[in-house]
Design an enzyme around this catalytic site. Structure first.
Site, PDB file in Angstrom:
ATOM      1  N   ALA A 103       1.788  11.753  -7.934  1.00  0.00           N
ATOM      2  CA  ALA A 103       2.046  12.849  -7.004  1.00  0.00           C
ATOM      3  C   ALA A 103       2.697  14.053  -7.663  1.00  0.00           C
ATOM      4  CB  ALA A 103       2.918  12.357  -5.857  1.00  0.00           C
ATOM      5  N   SER A 110       2.469  14.391 -11.516  1.00  0.00           N
ATOM      6  CA  SER A 110       1.828  14.653 -12.804  1.00  0.00           C
ATOM      7  C   SER A 110       0.665  13.695 -12.991  1.00  0.00           C
ATOM      8  CB  SER A 110       2.827  14.499 -13.965  1.00  0.00           C
ATOM      9  OG  SER A 110       3.252  13.161 -14.077  1.00  0.00           O
ATOM     10  N   GLY A 111      -0.207  14.060 -13.925  1.00  0.00           N
ATOM     11  CA  GLY A 111      -1.330  13.206 -14.277  1.00  0.00           C
ATOM     12  C   GLY A 111      -1.341  12.953 -15.756  1.00  0.00           C
ATOM     13  N   HIS A 165      -6.005   2.927  -5.879  1.00  0.00           N
ATOM     14  CA  HIS A 165      -4.662   3.271  -5.427  1.00  0.00           C
ATOM     15  C   HIS A 165      -3.730   2.918  -6.572  1.00  0.00           C
ATOM     16  CE1 HIS A 165      -1.129   2.654  -2.403  1.00  0.00           C
ATOM     17  NE2 HIS A 165      -0.990   3.734  -3.151  1.00  0.00           N
ATOM     18  N   ASP A 166      -2.936   3.882  -7.037  1.00  0.00           N
ATOM     19  CA  ASP A 166      -2.138   3.659  -8.243  1.00  0.00           C
ATOM     20  C   ASP A 166      -1.191   2.481  -8.112  1.00  0.00           C
ATOM     21  OD1 ASP A 166      -0.400   4.992  -6.499  1.00  0.00           O
ATOM     22  OD2 ASP A 166      -0.083   6.705  -7.812  1.00  0.00           O
ATOM     23  N   THR A 167      -0.718   2.196  -6.895  1.00  0.00           N
ATOM     24  CA  THR A 167       0.135   1.021  -6.735  1.00  0.00           C
ATOM     25  C   THR A 167      -0.660  -0.251  -6.962  1.00  0.00           C
ATOM     26  OG1 THR A 167       1.437   2.246  -5.110  1.00  0.00           O
ATOM     27  CG2 THR A 167       1.812  -0.130  -5.239  1.00  0.00           C
ATOM     28  N   THR A 206       7.807   8.506  -7.938  1.00  0.00           N
ATOM     29  CA  THR A 206       8.035   9.420  -6.826  1.00  0.00           C
ATOM     30  C   THR A 206       8.242   8.630  -5.542  1.00  0.00           C
ATOM     31  OG1 THR A 206       6.670  11.102  -7.891  1.00  0.00           O
ATOM     32  CG2 THR A 206       7.078  11.355  -5.534  1.00  0.00           C
ATOM     33  N   ASN A 212       6.663   0.891   1.775  1.00  0.00           N
ATOM     34  CA  ASN A 212       6.898   2.160   1.083  1.00  0.00           C
ATOM     35  C   ASN A 212       8.351   2.585   1.268  1.00  0.00           C
ATOM     36  OD1 ASN A 212       4.112   3.670   0.283  1.00  0.00           O
ATOM     37  ND2 ASN A 212       3.803   2.306   2.010  1.00  0.00           N
TER      38      ASN A 212
END
Length: 495
Positions: free
Chosen positions: A11, A13-14, A237-239, A260, A297
């Site tokens: 959310a 940086s990449g 989903h990154d998680t 984040t 979350n």
């Protein structure tokens, strides 16, 4: 040497990481890193999706210039946000950011039409104001003209993958976060979609992590001078990717993906959908290889990042190491916040909101930077204990300790205070959990690992894991009681 590429977009940086397997060890190289700054325009907060795609292309160029022989690539990003493709195959508008206020009040409005018990029973997904279902409902109520032209609904990684390949698949782990996926049916909830008045044709084929979903478009290969690299759906989903990288050797295990957002839970074989999980507002998101992620979350380091940003606007700049040092020198347990209070969701004056929360709850607000940071980090650690106890109750499991992965583990003070708060060991690592889980799923799909457990064993052997043992048990126990009292959280929900 052959490599694979993981795009991991968070959310804020990449990054693009190259991964190689050498003697049953994973070696990673950061190829490209770039900011992911939302853009406020016309009163709305958007993702700069074309800039993100541009940066992804820069990573492909860097890989080519390094002489990397890419065997595949995969993408993971945050959840819930999406874009639409029109009949001409082009993107319609800029995707909204989940922190945009267009969903304010939409959850309560939708509950008048679809009872929350029905919605949770169908999807098993935690109620958050920015879930995709509430974003879609908000767009529908606003009669947004994009909806009249839309032909396909694509989550952010689906959309970026479409730009690369021209293929419009929806990946499983991210599809579940929309609150429009029905795990009982193993597909989109067509009845729920119809009740919202949305076209069923928007929602395409759902593919599982590890599915090959195309190759780089010929036009892109010509533009960049690269080969048509195969593209895989990972846990997008990154998680989901972070949990795939948890270096546990057996079940059950508890994890905290820390960045984040903080996402805490455990891996289960089937969703836990009952009155208690709805009451505790837990979620059941898709995982890898037939699993679900029973988790909650937690607002996470967003609060600290936004506090630091506000100080920078006022001309006071601190590095993160400076803030950690100041927090360690500040008095312990002076004030607490509930990190998940709605006051902390949107961008803005975070120090002012913390002061207001403390005044509202009868506490003396923090007076300096160290006190603010200590308040945030101690409150996070205590909220982690609260959620861990709820996870144990819901799953019927007792956890020996907590695996922490993600960039947040670089904050060693938070790791230690988390161990102190939960009264159990914390095992921190790897820091690039999402990217490494992304790589692992690609390797499993290519037969380099037999399954996720072999991958986790290699991950454990490849990256340093730092153990934090709990300290100050009695002091933290007293602080937990005060935290529950101040925040109004019920201890009975965890006992």
């Amino acid at each position: 040497m052959t490599s694979i590429l993981a795009y991991d977009l968070g959310a804020s940086s990449g990054r693009a990481l190259l991964g190689r397997l050498t003697d049953r060890r994973i070696v990673t190289e950061e190829l490209h890193r770039f900011p992911n700054d939302p853009v406020q325009v016309g009163g709305r907060l958007h993702w700069d999706i074309l800039r993100l795609y541009h940066e992804m292309k820069q990573a492909l160029l860097k890989a080519k210039n390094r002489g990397a022989d890419l065997q595949s690539l995969g993408i993971d990003t945050w959840a819930v946000d999406f874009g639409f493709i029109g009949s001409n195959g082009e993107l319609l508008g800029n995707p909204y950011h989940y922190r945009d206020r267009h969903t304010d009040g939409m959850m309560e409005r939708l509950f008048r039409e679809i009872p929350p018990e029905d919605l949770f029973g169908r999807t098993g997904i935690q109620f958050l104001t920015f879930n995709s279902i509430f974003q879609l409902y908000a767009l529908k109520r606003a009669d947004n003209p994009i909806l009249r032209e839309a032909k396909r609904f694509l989550m952010i990684p689906d959309l970026l993958r479409y730009f690369l390949t021209g293929e419009t698949f929806n990946e499983f782990s991210n599809a579940t976060t929309t609150q429009l996926y029905n795990p009982h049916k193993g597909d989109w909830d067509r009845e729920l979609i119809a009740r919202l008045g949305l076209p069923e044709a928007w929602f395409g084929q759902i593919v599982q992590p590890g599915t090959r979903v195309g190759s780089l478009l010929p036009s892109l290969c010509e533009e960049l001078g690269v080969d048509p690299v195969p593209v895989y759906a990972v846990a997008e989903h990154d998680t989901g990717s972070a949990v795939a990288a948890v270096p546990a050797l057996r079940k059950p295990f508890a994890y905290l993906s820390c960045g984040t957002w903080s996402l805490m839970g455990t891996e289960v074989d089937k969703p836990v959908i009952n009155d208690l999980s709805r009451e505790l507002n837990f979620t059941n998101e898709g995982g890898v290889y037939g699993t679900y992620r029973l988790l909650k979350n937690i607002m996470g380091l967003w609060i600290l990042n936004e506090t630091r940003r506000e100080w920078e606007r006022a001309g006071r700049s601190y590095t993160f190491p400076e803030l950690v040092r100041l927090a360690g020198e500040a008095p312990a347990f002076a004030a607490f916040i509930d990190p998940d209070d709605d006051a902390f969701l949107h961008p803005g004056d975070m120090p002012g909101r913390i002061r207001a929360y403390c005044e509202k709850t009868g506490q003396k607000p923090p007076q300096d930077a160290g006190a603010f940071v200590r308040c945030i980090l101690e409150s996070l650690a205590l909220k982690y204990r609260y959620v861990l106890e709820m996870t144990e109750r819901l799953s019927g499991q007792q956890f020996e300790g907590l695996h922490m992965v993600g960039g947040g583990i670089q904050n060693t003070l938070l790791c230690q205070w988390t161990a102190d708060a939960i009264g159990k060991p914390v095992w921190a690592g790897p820091a690039e959990g999402s990217a490494i889980g992304n790589l692992a799923v690609q390797w499993i799909a290519q037969g380099q690992f037999s399954d996720i457990w072999e991958a986790r064993k290699v991950i454990r052997d490849s990256f340093p894991i730092t153990a934090y043992e709990p300290q100050g048990r009695e002091m933290w126990q007293d602080a937990y009681g005060k935290f529950l009292q101040v925040t109004g959280l019920s201890q009975s929900t965890t006992g």
